[in-house]
Design a protein around this motif. Structure first.
Motif, mmCIF file in Angstrom:
data_model
loop_
_atom_site.group_PDB
_atom_site.id
_atom_site.type_symbol
_atom_site.label_atom_id
_atom_site.label_comp_id
_atom_site.label_asym_id
_atom_site.label_seq_id
_atom_site.Cartn_x
_atom_site.Cartn_y
_atom_site.Cartn_z
ATOM 1 N N ASP A 180 38.716 35.963 41.869
ATOM 2 C CA ASP A 180 39.982 35.931 42.611
ATOM 3 C C ASP A 180 40.458 37.346 42.930
ATOM 4 O OD1 ASP A 180 39.972 33.191 42.481
ATOM 5 O OD2 ASP A 180 41.380 33.059 40.810
ATOM 6 N N ARG A 181 40.333 38.246 41.959
ATOM 7 C CA ARG A 181 40.754 39.637 42.191
ATOM 8 C C ARG A 181 39.879 40.300 43.255
ATOM 9 N NH1 ARG A 181 44.601 40.878 38.225
ATOM 10 N NH2 ARG A 181 44.173 40.168 36.096
ATOM 11 N N LEU A 182 38.589 40.015 43.237
ATOM 12 C CA LEU A 182 37.682 40.591 44.226
ATOM 13 C C LEU A 182 37.981 40.041 45.620
ATOM 14 C CD1 LEU A 182 34.316 40.575 42.242
ATOM 15 C CD2 LEU A 182 35.866 42.491 42.635
ATOM 16 N N ARG A 183 38.376 38.780 45.688
ATOM 17 C CA ARG A 183 38.764 38.200 46.989
ATOM 18 C C ARG A 183 40.014 38.888 47.533
ATOM 19 N NH1 ARG A 183 37.667 33.126 44.288
ATOM 20 N NH2 ARG A 183 35.623 32.309 44.915
ATOM 21 N N ILE A 184 40.958 39.171 46.618
ATOM 22 C CA ILE A 184 42.160 39.897 47.025
ATOM 23 C C ILE A 184 41.775 41.242 47.630
ATOM 24 C CG2 ILE A 184 44.214 41.096 46.166
ATOM 25 C CD1 ILE A 184 44.450 38.832 44.073
ATOM 26 N N ALA A 185 40.883 41.942 46.946
ATOM 27 C CA ALA A 185 40.451 43.259 47.420
ATOM 28 C C ALA A 185 39.769 43.180 48.779
ATOM 29 C CB ALA A 185 39.513 43.894 46.396
#
Length: 245
Positions: free
Chosen positions: A116-121
């Motif tokens: 999820d954090r990588l998708r945000i990035a």
């Protein structure tokens, strides 16, 4: 970076999407310590980091500041992401004595959370406003009661560059688990949690840390922003903690 007060130095580290302005809710000058407020890369007035996104590289920025100030011993309070940096400081630096985790946690991301954090990035360059308008209000338990606080935090977060948001998001996705550190040094940690914190829910805390621990403080009817949602309670707890370090 800002320094307030005199006495024993305590480093203050804000959370994700925040800056040193978050500490304005607390009466820092009443605590009888030297408050060293440091802004993490890409937040507030701090420049972005060009290095590999990691909590360790955030730590290097903090250490550089402490070296410039010639601080040889200190304690640290970190809110949320700032707590992740504080844990890394305690893990690596002998001169760090006590750590206060404010709405933070010791664990690493699950695979899903990291994704999820990588998708945000990956989409933050095109969807920064959309992301922030959804993420910021969800940090508070009562969104209506704290609308003005949400609006203020949102306005500040919107000034951040997409690169800075992406950097921090990736760094948090790779952070280490520090349960062993807390269990081996229980008297060096003070934990302040909201009982309904969606980011660091009580159910994920190890009972050896929370159960019958005089250094664990749980605030009722509180989300992830205890310093805003329950300012009086946090002030009282911090005064008692700072009197012991």
């Amino acid at each position: 970076m800002k320094i307030l007060g005199e006495g024993y130095p305590v480093v203050f580290l804000h959370g994700f999407l925040e800056s040193n302005s978050m500490w304005n809710y607390l009466p820092l000058m009443e605590f009888g310590i030297q408050c060293v407020l440091i802004e993490l890369p890409g937040h507030g007035a701090s420049s972005n980091s060009n290095g590999n996104p990691s909590i360790n590289n955030m730590l290097k920025r903090v250490v550089s500041t402490l070296e410039q100030l010639e601080i040889e011993r200190c304690s640290v309070i970190g809110h949320s992401m700032g707590g992740y940096v504080a844990l890394e400081m305690k893990s690596q630096l002998a001169f760090v004595e006590k750590v206060i985790l404010l709405n933070s946690n010791y664990w690493s991301d699950t695979k899903q959370k990291a994704l999820d954090r990588l998708r945000i990035a990956s989409f933050i360059h095109e969807g920064k406003s959309l992301f922030l308008k959804e993420a910021v209000p969800n940090l508070f338990l009562d969104k209506k009661l704290h609308k003005s606080n949400i609006d203020q935090l949102l306005a500040e977060a919107l000034t951040m560059s997409p690169e800075a948001i992406a950097y921090s998001s990736i760094a948090m996705s790779k952070r280490k688990r520090h349960l062993k550190l807390l269990l081996e040094h229980p008297h060096d940690f003070f934990i302040i949690q909201g009982d309904k914190d969606p980011v660091a829910p009580k159910a994920l805390w190890n009972p050896l840390i929370t159960g019958n621990n005089p250094n664990y403080f749980e605030i009722e009817n509180c989300g992830h922003m205890a310093h805003i949602e329950k300012t009086k309670e946090v002030k009282k707890i911090l005064k008692s903690v700072f009197n012991t370090i």
